[in-house]
Design a protein around this motif. Structure first.
Motif, PDB file in Angstrom:
ATOM      1  N   MET A   1      37.118  33.028  44.779  1.00  0.00           N
ATOM      2  CA  MET A   1      36.530  32.741  43.470  1.00  0.00           C
ATOM      3  C   MET A   1      35.369  31.750  43.591  1.00  0.00           C
ATOM      4  O   MET A   1      34.325  31.916  42.963  1.00  0.00           O
ATOM      5  CB  MET A   1      37.601  32.177  42.537  1.00  0.00           C
ATOM      6  N   GLN A 108      32.733  31.326  34.489  1.00  0.00           N
ATOM      7  CA  GLN A 108      33.753  31.337  35.522  1.00  0.00           C
ATOM      8  C   GLN A 108      34.027  29.932  36.044  1.00  0.00           C
ATOM      9  O   GLN A 108      35.183  29.543  36.257  1.00  0.00           O
ATOM     10  CB  GLN A 108      33.311  32.245  36.681  1.00  0.00           C
ATOM     11  N   LEU A 111      36.056  27.979  33.522  1.00  0.00           N
ATOM     12  CA  LEU A 111      37.453  28.406  33.552  1.00  0.00           C
ATOM     13  C   LEU A 111      38.194  27.774  34.730  1.00  0.00           C
ATOM     14  O   LEU A 111      39.360  27.375  34.603  1.00  0.00           O
ATOM     15  CB  LEU A 111      37.528  29.936  33.639  1.00  0.00           C
ATOM     16  N   GLU A 112      37.517  27.671  35.875  1.00  0.00           N
ATOM     17  CA  GLU A 112      38.145  27.057  37.044  1.00  0.00           C
ATOM     18  C   GLU A 112      38.479  25.587  36.796  1.00  0.00           C
ATOM     19  O   GLU A 112      39.427  25.058  37.392  1.00  0.00           O
ATOM     20  CB  GLU A 112      37.216  27.169  38.250  1.00  0.00           C
ATOM     21  N   PRO A 117      39.259  29.589  27.363  1.00  0.00           N
ATOM     22  CA  PRO A 117      38.309  30.709  27.395  1.00  0.00           C
ATOM     23  C   PRO A 117      37.207  30.663  26.340  1.00  0.00           C
ATOM     24  O   PRO A 117      36.041  30.903  26.673  1.00  0.00           O
ATOM     25  CB  PRO A 117      39.219  31.940  27.213  1.00  0.00           C
ATOM     26  N   HIS A 166      39.466  36.873  31.847  1.00  0.00           N
ATOM     27  CA  HIS A 166      40.356  35.820  32.363  1.00  0.00           C
ATOM     28  C   HIS A 166      41.619  35.712  31.500  1.00  0.00           C
ATOM     29  O   HIS A 166      42.724  35.565  32.030  1.00  0.00           O
ATOM     30  CB  HIS A 166      39.604  34.489  32.371  1.00  0.00           C
ATOM     31  N   TRP A 167      41.440  35.768  30.195  1.00  0.00           N
ATOM     32  CA  TRP A 167      42.572  35.663  29.276  1.00  0.00           C
ATOM     33  C   TRP A 167      43.554  36.815  29.459  1.00  0.00           C
ATOM     34  O   TRP A 167      44.774  36.646  29.344  1.00  0.00           O
ATOM     35  CB  TRP A 167      42.056  35.622  27.843  1.00  0.00           C
ATOM     36  N   ALA A 172      38.437  39.095  38.558  1.00  0.00           N
ATOM     37  CA  ALA A 172      37.256  38.324  38.176  1.00  0.00           C
ATOM     38  C   ALA A 172      35.949  39.050  38.496  1.00  0.00           C
ATOM     39  O   ALA A 172      35.015  39.041  37.688  1.00  0.00           O
ATOM     40  CB  ALA A 172      37.279  36.961  38.867  1.00  0.00           C
ATOM     41  N   CYS A 175      34.914  41.865  36.053  1.00  0.00           N
ATOM     42  CA  CYS A 175      34.562  41.261  34.760  1.00  0.00           C
ATOM     43  C   CYS A 175      33.194  40.595  34.831  1.00  0.00           C
ATOM     44  O   CYS A 175      32.398  40.689  33.899  1.00  0.00           O
ATOM     45  CB  CYS A 175      35.619  40.238  34.351  1.00  0.00           C
TER      46      CYS A 175
END
Length: 214
Positions: A1, A108, A111-112, A117, A166-167, A172, A175
């Motif tokens: 990721m 992204q 989110l990490e 979200p 992600h939700w 990943a 998306c």
């Protein structure tokens, strides 16, 4: 990721730097001015995002690959400007590419860092539009995000795809690719066909110019 975010960030850095440098060349800036503009256009959005999500020091300032990438794009543009200009609408095309890549990479990364979200999508949009805003302000013009066809909206759509994926616990990479493609496609379609958000009437529809502000 982490590798995915880094690749998207560096590619976005390069293409956003191309857009900034191309505008600098068009404004007849010297090589220092072109390089400054390429760096600002490529890193301002990411720096703002990193500060807001607590990723300090910002990657654009702590990782040598970001300034090297942006300065390399500026040098290429400065010495090969005629070649860059042969592309159809080069600034808008590079800008749309950078917008798409930064929108998904910014989402992204947020989110990490544990951002929810919806707010991660907002961070992605901010990452995408920040560099262009800083670039336009330095050139003393109204930022593209405030006057262009579906600019921030396109970034938000791409960012929302990543956040939704992600939700839903979807992979990943697909998306990110779908989000970037949707953002880029929407932005370029808006440029081609003139799609834009509603603009307020200046005269109330009676044809008279607006009066002075009081």
């Amino acid at each position: 990721m982490d590798t995915l975010v880094l690749i998207l960030d560096l590619v976005g850095t390069f293409v956003f730097a191309l857009s900034g440098a191309t505008l600098g060349v068009r404004r007849r800036l010297d090589i220092f001015g072109v390089l400054v503009l390429s760096f600002i256009a490529a890193t301002a959005g990411g720096i703002t995002r990193d500060l807001l999500i607590g990723a300090t020091p910002p990657a654009a300032l702590s990782d040598w690959r970001y300034p090297v990438t942006s300065l390399a794009a500026g040098i290429v543009t400065f010495f090969r400007a005629p070649l860059i200009e042969k592309l159809h609408h080069p600034v808008r095309m590079f800008d749309a590419m950078g917008l798409a890549l930064f929108a998904v990479a910014g989402t992204q990364k947020a989110l990490e860092y544990g951002i929810s979200p919806p707010m991660a999508a907002a961070m992605g949009m901010l990452t995408g539009i920040g560099g262009g805003v800083a670039r336009d302000v330095l050139l003393a013009q109204v930022p593209l995000v405030l006057r262009a066809e579906l600019y921030a909206v396109a970034a938000l759509v791409g960012a929302l795809v990543v956040a939704l994926g992600h939700w839903l616990a979807l992979p990943a990479l697909p998306c990110a690719l779908v989000g970037a493609g949707l953002c880029f496609g929407l932005r370029m379609m808006a440029v081609t066909y003139g799609w834009h958000l509603p603009v307020a009437l200046q005269s109330g529809g009676d044809g008279e110019p607006p009066g002075p502000l009081t």
